[in-house]
Scaffold this active site. Structure first.
Site, PDB file in Angstrom:
ATOM      1  N   ALA A  10     -13.288  12.989  34.466  1.00  0.00           N
ATOM      2  CA  ALA A  10     -12.295  12.341  35.329  1.00  0.00           C
ATOM      3  C   ALA A  10     -11.789  13.264  36.432  1.00  0.00           C
ATOM      4  O   ALA A  10     -11.103  12.819  37.352  1.00  0.00           O
ATOM      5  CB  ALA A  10     -11.110  11.846  34.497  1.00  0.00           C
ATOM      6  N   GLY A  11     -12.144  14.526  36.368  1.00  0.00           N
ATOM      7  CA  GLY A  11     -11.720  15.481  37.385  1.00  0.00           C
ATOM      8  C   GLY A  11     -12.512  15.351  38.664  1.00  0.00           C
ATOM      9  O   GLY A  11     -13.493  14.593  38.746  1.00  0.00           O
ATOM     10  N   ARG A  12     -12.104  16.095  39.687  1.00  0.00           N
ATOM     11  CA  ARG A  12     -12.784  16.014  40.991  1.00  0.00           C
ATOM     12  C   ARG A  12     -14.257  16.383  40.882  1.00  0.00           C
ATOM     13  O   ARG A  12     -15.121  15.699  41.424  1.00  0.00           O
ATOM     14  CB  ARG A  12     -12.074  16.924  41.997  1.00  0.00           C
ATOM     15  CG  ARG A  12     -10.650  16.503  42.343  1.00  0.00           C
ATOM     16  CD  ARG A  12     -10.059  17.441  43.392  1.00  0.00           C
ATOM     17  NE  ARG A  12      -8.684  17.078  43.724  1.00  0.00           N
ATOM     18  CZ  ARG A  12      -7.618  17.540  43.098  1.00  0.00           C
ATOM     19  NH1 ARG A  12      -7.759  18.395  42.093  1.00  0.00           N
ATOM     20  NH2 ARG A  12      -6.402  17.171  43.453  1.00  0.00           N
ATOM     21  N   MET A  13     -14.555  17.467  40.182  1.00  0.00           N
ATOM     22  CA  MET A  13     -15.944  17.867  40.055  1.00  0.00           C
ATOM     23  C   MET A  13     -16.718  16.918  39.145  1.00  0.00           C
ATOM     24  O   MET A  13     -17.887  16.612  39.411  1.00  0.00           O
ATOM     25  CB  MET A  13     -16.038  19.298  39.523  1.00  0.00           C
ATOM     26  CG  MET A  13     -15.940  20.358  40.602  1.00  0.00           C
ATOM     27  SD  MET A  13     -17.203  20.158  41.892  1.00  0.00           S
ATOM     28  CE  MET A  13     -18.697  20.211  40.917  1.00  0.00           C
ATOM     29  N   THR A 101     -21.286  26.811  41.681  1.00  0.00           N
ATOM     30  CA  THR A 101     -22.628  26.253  41.488  1.00  0.00           C
ATOM     31  C   THR A 101     -23.348  25.952  42.800  1.00  0.00           C
ATOM     32  O   THR A 101     -24.470  25.450  42.785  1.00  0.00           O
ATOM     33  CB  THR A 101     -22.551  24.961  40.657  1.00  0.00           C
ATOM     34  OG1 THR A 101     -21.615  24.059  41.266  1.00  0.00           O
ATOM     35  CG2 THR A 101     -22.130  25.255  39.227  1.00  0.00           C
ATOM     36  N   HIS A 131      -8.597  27.612  49.700  1.00  0.00           N
ATOM     37  CA  HIS A 131      -8.860  26.365  48.989  1.00  0.00           C
ATOM     38  C   HIS A 131      -7.701  25.395  49.184  1.00  0.00           C
ATOM     39  O   HIS A 131      -6.638  25.770  49.678  1.00  0.00           O
ATOM     40  CB  HIS A 131      -9.058  26.630  47.493  1.00  0.00           C
ATOM     41  CG  HIS A 131     -10.387  27.213  47.159  1.00  0.00           C
ATOM     42  ND1 HIS A 131     -10.651  28.563  47.260  1.00  0.00           N
ATOM     43  CD2 HIS A 131     -11.547  26.634  46.740  1.00  0.00           C
ATOM     44  CE1 HIS A 131     -11.903  28.792  46.907  1.00  0.00           C
ATOM     45  NE2 HIS A 131     -12.468  27.640  46.589  1.00  0.00           N
ATOM     46  N   LYS A 135      -5.391  23.902  43.963  1.00  0.00           N
ATOM     47  CA  LYS A 135      -6.112  24.886  43.139  1.00  0.00           C
ATOM     48  C   LYS A 135      -5.107  25.775  42.422  1.00  0.00           C
ATOM     49  O   LYS A 135      -4.159  26.273  43.031  1.00  0.00           O
ATOM     50  CB  LYS A 135      -7.056  25.722  44.003  1.00  0.00           C
ATOM     51  CG  LYS A 135      -7.958  26.631  43.188  1.00  0.00           C
ATOM     52  CD  LYS A 135      -9.106  27.165  44.016  1.00  0.00           C
ATOM     53  CE  LYS A 135     -10.025  28.055  43.192  1.00  0.00           C
ATOM     54  NZ  LYS A 135     -10.642  27.332  42.054  1.00  0.00           N
ATOM     55  N   GLY A 141     -12.789  31.591  41.516  1.00  0.00           N
ATOM     56  CA  GLY A 141     -13.949  32.054  40.766  1.00  0.00           C
ATOM     57  C   GLY A 141     -15.067  32.514  41.679  1.00  0.00           C
ATOM     58  O   GLY A 141     -15.789  33.472  41.372  1.00  0.00           O
TER      59      GLY A 141
END
Length: 242
Positions: A10-13, A101, A131, A135, A141
């Site tokens: 359900a998160g953005r990513m 990634t 960002h 965030k 990261g």
């Protein structure tokens, strides 16, 4: 074609990965979020992709081990204890953990390592990142990943050679230090610059993320690549053969 399960769906990513899977030959095996059973998702997946939260990592590792399937970890803000847990789990299943990634950032880290190895400690290294306002961890990261690349290129430990959060009368910059500056605001998906500043010259290596889909595409590529690999800990550089 792979059956990919998303932890943190359900998160953005998580939503971005699901969007990428819709246009690929892969299958979305399902998704889970906080409080839901990861083990059940692992049983119907060939590989798991985790973009949830650090506090969920231990349970996610156990689920991957229990099902005997690979795990891609893109969650940031991990502690040394988390990395130790990943090292232990990687003895049983293949795990790829990264702070970013994106394939472009992966290549950037390679270039940063090369530049740092060729230029001496008299070249100051500063990493600047920005960002979106939501965030929660800093430095990002990705910034830490780039810092590790620079430190590896110089053959030093990042934690022992870091400067960040400068404020007030800090004194002169330490030679060989790797500096970090974190900016937050708006809807910025991710901006990173590595500045190598020497005498009368400056080299800047940078990357701009225009959409979270670039991270989702990289995560899916990493998941595809990780299937069938022996147990061990892998990096995005391995995916690109760097």
């Amino acid at each position: 074609m792979a059956r990919i399960g998303i932890i943190g769906s359900a998160g953005r990513m998580g939503q971005a990965i699901a969007e990428v899977l819709q246009g690929s030959a892969n299958t979305l095996a399902g998704g889970v979020d906080a409080g839901e059973n990861v083990a059940n998702l692992a049983e119907v997946s060939e590989v798991l992709v985790d973009f949830s939260a650090p506090k969920a990592l231990e349970g996610n590792l156990h689920a991957a081990i229990g099902a005997g399937i690979p795990l891609v970890i893109g969650t940031t803000g991990l502690s040394e204890a988390h990395h130790t847990a990943i090292d232990n789990a990687a003895r049983a299943v293949p795990i790829l953990q990264t702070g970013n990634t994106s394939l472009g950032v992966t290549l950037l880290a390679h270039l940063v390592k090369e530049a740092a190895s060729k230029l001496g400690p008299e070249w100051d290294i500063e990493i600047v990142e920005m960002h979106h306002r939501y965030k929660v961890d800093a430095p990002s990261g990705t910034a830490l990943l780039l810092g590790e690349a620079a430190a590896e290129g110089r053959g030093i430990e990042l934690t022992a050679n870091t400067e960040s959060g400068r404020d007030g009368h800090t004194g002169a910059r330490a030679e060989g230090a790797i500096g970090f500056a974190a900016l937050r605001g708006g809807t910025v998906a991710g901006e990173h610059s590595v500045i190598l500043a020497g005498e009368q010259e400056r080299l800047t290596l940078s990357h701009s993320a225009e959409s979270r889909l670039i991270f989702a595409r990289g995560a899916v590529k990493a998941a595809e690549w990780l299937i069938g690999k022996p147990a061990g800990r892998y990096r995005m550089q391995d995916v690109l053969g760097l």
